[in-house]
Design a protein around this motif. Structure first.
Motif, short mmCIF file in Angstrom:
data_model
loop_
_atom_site.label_atom_id
_atom_site.label_comp_id
_atom_site.label_asym_id
_atom_site.label_seq_id
_atom_site.Cartn_x
_atom_site.Cartn_y
_atom_site.Cartn_z
N ASP A 59 0.81 -1.23 0.00
CA ASP A 59 0.00 0.00 0.00
C ASP A 59 0.84 1.27 0.00
OD1 ASP A 59 -2.51 -1.25 -0.08
OD2 ASP A 59 -2.48 -1.58 2.09
N GLN A 68 -6.39 -2.27 -12.06
CA GLN A 68 -6.79 -2.88 -10.79
C GLN A 68 -7.84 -3.97 -11.04
OE1 GLN A 68 -8.08 0.36 -8.32
NE2 GLN A 68 -6.01 1.15 -8.03
N PRO A 71 -7.83 -7.68 -5.54
CA PRO A 71 -7.23 -7.10 -4.32
C PRO A 71 -5.71 -7.34 -4.30
CG PRO A 71 -9.15 -8.45 -3.79
CD PRO A 71 -8.86 -8.70 -5.23
N GLU A 72 -4.99 -6.43 -3.65
CA GLU A 72 -3.53 -6.51 -3.64
C GLU A 72 -3.02 -7.83 -3.09
OE1 GLU A 72 -5.29 -4.02 -2.55
OE2 GLU A 72 -4.65 -2.20 -3.60
#
Length: 230
Positions: A59, A68, A71-72
């Protein structure tokens, strides 16, 4: 260093390595159909959308909205199913084809799938922790495949494997010499090649995870180091 071709190592517990073949199939399908067989723009976009980018994972930076996709945290796994070139894909899948079925045989289908995922995550995390601010995406199954190699070496060091050394010399060598040299090569390059485009730290992270996990995840009665081999 070498190209593995075939190992003289019969499976004992499973008739068909369905998980290993499914992983190989998934990697091939993603490369040929989603990454356009290595087309540069498709590889570039997928590297940022599905690759592991340390700064994004921690982050510190944000991806462009159009990139995107997930989710990361998911990139700890998704990065291992995307490759930068056909040779990158072929090398990883060949190692998985030769060595993965016996590791699946020793662990069982479900535990092998979990094992593969953890090794991929361990390799990715090792890469990310080396430089948390890096914006260079990591892709490729090498971390997970390194875990498979480590497990195979722990299970079957005495098994003989046919390989092409330097891409052209056929030799039949015991896994302990062949894969042992490969492991040493990864560790040495991790130490000496800090600026290399090959993420050797991810390989070593996968190796460490695989060597540890196989001790606890193998089937009851499966021995280490070929102790029951004649």
């Amino acid at each position: 260093m070498f190209i593995p071709l075939y190992d003289h190592n019969e499976r004992v517990h499973i008739p068909f390595p369905i998980v290993n073949l499914s992983i190989i199939t998934a990697n091939l399908a993603i490369f040929f159909f989603y990454q356009g067989m290595g087309e540069s723009r498709a590889v570039g976009a997928s590297s940022y959308s599905f690759g592991l980018i340390p700064a994004v994972f921690f982050d510190l930076r944000d991806l462009a909205p159009q990139l995107q996709m997930l989710p990361e945290w998911a990139s700890l796994l998704t990065y291992a199913f995307f490759h930068g070139s056909l040779m990158h894909l072929a090398g990883n899948m060949l190692f998985l084809w030769v060595f993965g079925d016996n590791v699946e045989d020793a662990l069982g289908h479900v535990r092998y799938l979990l094992f593969y995922a953890i090794c991929a995550a361990a390799g990715g995390l090792a890469y990310a922790l080396v430089d948390v601010s890096s914006d260079v995406p990591l892709i490729g199954a090498s971390g997970a495949v390194s875990g498979v190699v480590a497990a195979y070496l722990m299970l079957h060091p005495r098994v003989k494997v046919w390989v092409l050394v330097l891409g052209r010399i056929p030799l039949r060598l015991r896994a302990i010499w062949l894969l042992g040299a490969w492991v040493v090569y990864q560790v040495v390059n991790m130490i000496l090649s800090a600026d290399s485009q090959v993420a050797f730290v991810a390989h070593v992270g996968g190796l460490a995870a695989g060597a540890l996990l196989v001790v606890f995840m193998r089937r009851k009665g499966v021995v280490l180091f070929d102790r029951d081999a004649v």
